[in-house]
Design an enzyme around this catalytic site. Sequence first.
Site, PDB file in Angstrom:
ATOM      1  N   ALA A   1     -62.330 -17.392 -62.396  1.00  0.00           N
ATOM      2  CA  ALA A   1     -63.710 -17.442 -62.871  1.00  0.00           C
ATOM      3  C   ALA A   1     -64.077 -18.816 -63.433  1.00  0.00           C
ATOM      4  O   ALA A   1     -65.227 -19.234 -63.358  1.00  0.00           O
ATOM      5  CB  ALA A   1     -63.954 -16.364 -63.917  1.00  0.00           C
ATOM      6  N   THR A   2     -63.104 -19.526 -63.987  1.00  0.00           N
ATOM      7  CA  THR A   2     -63.390 -20.870 -64.509  1.00  0.00           C
ATOM      8  C   THR A   2     -63.900 -21.760 -63.383  1.00  0.00           C
ATOM      9  O   THR A   2     -64.946 -22.417 -63.507  1.00  0.00           O
ATOM     10  CB  THR A   2     -62.123 -21.499 -65.124  1.00  0.00           C
ATOM     11  OG1 THR A   2     -61.678 -20.661 -66.194  1.00  0.00           O
ATOM     12  CG2 THR A   2     -62.389 -22.899 -65.642  1.00  0.00           C
TER      13      THR A   2
ATOM     14  N   GLN B   1     -65.334 -10.257 -66.920  1.00  0.00           N
ATOM     15  CA  GLN B   1     -64.894  -9.073 -67.665  1.00  0.00           C
ATOM     16  C   GLN B   1     -65.515  -7.793 -67.108  1.00  0.00           C
ATOM     17  O   GLN B   1     -65.189  -6.700 -67.567  1.00  0.00           O
ATOM     18  CB  GLN B   1     -65.287  -9.192 -69.150  1.00  0.00           C
ATOM     19  CG  GLN B   1     -64.647 -10.344 -69.886  1.00  0.00           C
ATOM     20  CD  GLN B   1     -63.194 -10.076 -70.271  1.00  0.00           C
ATOM     21  OE1 GLN B   1     -62.694  -8.956 -70.189  1.00  0.00           O
ATOM     22  NE2 GLN B   1     -62.508 -11.116 -70.700  1.00  0.00           N
TER      23      GLN B   1
ATOM     24  N   HIS C   1     -57.593 -11.236 -62.658  1.00  0.00           N
ATOM     25  CA  HIS C   1     -56.559 -10.904 -63.640  1.00  0.00           C
ATOM     26  C   HIS C   1     -57.063 -10.166 -64.880  1.00  0.00           C
ATOM     27  O   HIS C   1     -56.277  -9.817 -65.759  1.00  0.00           O
ATOM     28  CB  HIS C   1     -55.747 -12.156 -64.024  1.00  0.00           C
ATOM     29  CG  HIS C   1     -56.433 -13.113 -64.951  1.00  0.00           C
ATOM     30  ND1 HIS C   1     -56.176 -13.129 -66.308  1.00  0.00           N
ATOM     31  CD2 HIS C   1     -57.336 -14.086 -64.728  1.00  0.00           C
ATOM     32  CE1 HIS C   1     -56.906 -14.098 -66.863  1.00  0.00           C
ATOM     33  NE2 HIS C   1     -57.622 -14.682 -65.921  1.00  0.00           N
TER      34      HIS C   1
ATOM     35  N   THR D   1     -56.253 -24.351 -48.491  1.00  0.00           N
ATOM     36  CA  THR D   1     -55.678 -23.200 -47.786  1.00  0.00           C
ATOM     37  C   THR D   1     -55.818 -21.940 -48.634  1.00  0.00           C
ATOM     38  O   THR D   1     -55.507 -21.958 -49.826  1.00  0.00           O
ATOM     39  CB  THR D   1     -54.182 -23.464 -47.497  1.00  0.00           C
ATOM     40  OG1 THR D   1     -54.081 -24.668 -46.750  1.00  0.00           O
ATOM     41  CG2 THR D   1     -53.560 -22.311 -46.736  1.00  0.00           C
TER      42      THR D   1
ATOM     43  N   CYS E   1     -58.809 -18.191 -74.904  1.00  0.00           N
ATOM     44  CA  CYS E   1     -59.112 -19.512 -74.375  1.00  0.00           C
ATOM     45  C   CYS E   1     -59.481 -20.485 -75.479  1.00  0.00           C
ATOM     46  O   CYS E   1     -59.318 -21.681 -75.339  1.00  0.00           O
ATOM     47  CB  CYS E   1     -60.251 -19.413 -73.384  1.00  0.00           C
ATOM     48  SG  CYS E   1     -60.204 -17.887 -72.479  1.00  0.00           S
TER      49      CYS E   1
HETATM   50  C1  LIG Z   1     -61.255 -14.880 -68.543  1.00  0.00           C
HETATM   51  C2  LIG Z   1     -62.653 -15.334 -68.445  1.00  0.00           C
HETATM   52  C3  LIG Z   1     -62.981 -16.497 -67.746  1.00  0.00           C
HETATM   53  C4  LIG Z   1     -61.936 -17.383 -67.118  1.00  0.00           C
HETATM   54  O1  LIG Z   1     -61.422 -16.777 -65.977  1.00  0.00           O
HETATM   55  P1  LIG Z   1     -60.137 -17.379 -65.250  1.00  0.00           P
HETATM   56  O2  LIG Z   1     -60.051 -16.557 -63.998  1.00  0.00           O
HETATM   57  O3  LIG Z   1     -58.996 -17.168 -66.174  1.00  0.00           O
HETATM   58  O4  LIG Z   1     -60.402 -18.801 -64.968  1.00  0.00           O
HETATM   59  C5  LIG Z   1     -64.302 -16.846 -67.666  1.00  0.00           C
HETATM   60  N1  LIG Z   1     -65.266 -16.103 -68.232  1.00  0.00           N
HETATM   61  C6  LIG Z   1     -64.985 -14.977 -68.904  1.00  0.00           C
HETATM   62  C7  LIG Z   1     -66.091 -14.172 -69.492  1.00  0.00           C
HETATM   63  C8  LIG Z   1     -63.672 -14.559 -69.039  1.00  0.00           C
HETATM   64  O5  LIG Z   1     -63.411 -13.454 -69.724  1.00  0.00           O
END
Ligand SMILES: *Cc1c(COP(=O)(O)O)cnc(C)c1O
Length: 390
Positions: free
Chosen positions: A74-75, A182, A204, A243, A329
């Site tokens: 998500a980042t 989330q 994850h 890839t 984080c």
């Molecule tokens: C965990 C999280 C992220 C980051 O996601 P990653 O897949 O670990 O990079 C971004 N936004 C929210 C709201 C999250 O809970």
Amino acid sequence: MSHRPIYLDCHATTPMDKRVLEAMLPYFTEYFGNSSSISHVYGWEAEAGVKQARQILADAIHATPEEIIFTSGATEANNLAIKGVAEAYFSKGRHLITVQTEHRAVLDPCHYLENLGFEVTLLPVQQDGLIDLTQLEKAIRPETILVSVMAANNEIGVLQPLAEIGKICHQQQVLFHTDAAQAIGKIPLDVQAMNIDLMSLTAHKVYGPKGIGALYVRRRHPRVRLAPQIQGGGQERGLRSGTLYTPQIVGFAKAVALGLETQASESEHLLQLRKSLWSSLSELPNIHLNGHPTQRLSGNLNISVEDVDGSALLLGLQPVVAVSSGSACSSTNLGPSHVLLALGHPESLASASIRFGIGRFNTAAEITQVAKQAIATIASLRRSLTLRRQ
Ligand SMILES: *Cc1c(COP(=O)(O)O)cnc(C)c1O
């Protein structure tokens, strides 16, 4: 294993479901091909796995497979959405709108753009963590190119009114991005009904593997333009080269499919556990629930405790339960959570907070044990504080 504390930190990450691992395994050793290899069966096998996964993920949010761009999580999806839109639309306007309680993976790309000359409006939230829709409407200007509001908050679990936000953005012809890290697999998401143009996903937080996610990018009504942030072999329609990580992609789709299958019953299970934890803890005086009482993720309980030291509280809980204050984080910066401060808490109260993230594999017995430990720890910290004051 049995000596490790009970895991209640599911907003940081979740344990992987064994069924997800099973789905992934053949793609490491047997179907190991590069999904871009079009001249032999190894490539076709990998491509078939990716194609099926893409379809599952698209169906999960009412999108089409071509609208799913795989990323490392998500980042990266947030970075691609925000910087990619800014770069593609800057001649139309240089104003973005987001919210004070967003994840750092949204706030930091926005700050980066500010340094490049863009203007960012950070909307405040109300005491319950929800944004005020009238304020959003007022913040939109002719030069606004993007509104980014998260689906479910990673600290306080609050669910923003996506459909209402989408409607406003659609009427004003401003692109709407949502960070649904989330939310995917836990609450219904529909990019059509909710007028969402871009959506960040990750595996994850929903019992899938780490290191894989996706960005949904709308292709019709409107067709969203995006500047790629990673260039190279031209995978993912040129929007994200590299890839494809086949096993992770297959696992991601399996995790989301399992989440959707059991969404209703699992949500009910988590709600029962959360209610039981809160009913025990709220018997103590001067404990506050952070975030809206009902419009939140079923597995989230975030509390602030008066008259205790925040780090002493976490330390006391550590042997029995794995939780965090704020988000994992931002745990590298030791200040109080920016989300709790945005709710209007004073620093002392924002620091003495616990985020419980209850998940699929937690049991009622575990919750009872955690409640007992939390009550004992809080009572003992308060006693010693009173003694010191005498
Ligand atoms: C965990 C999280 C992220 C980051 O996601 P990653 O897949 O670990 O990079 C971004 N936004 C929210 C709201 C999250 O809970």
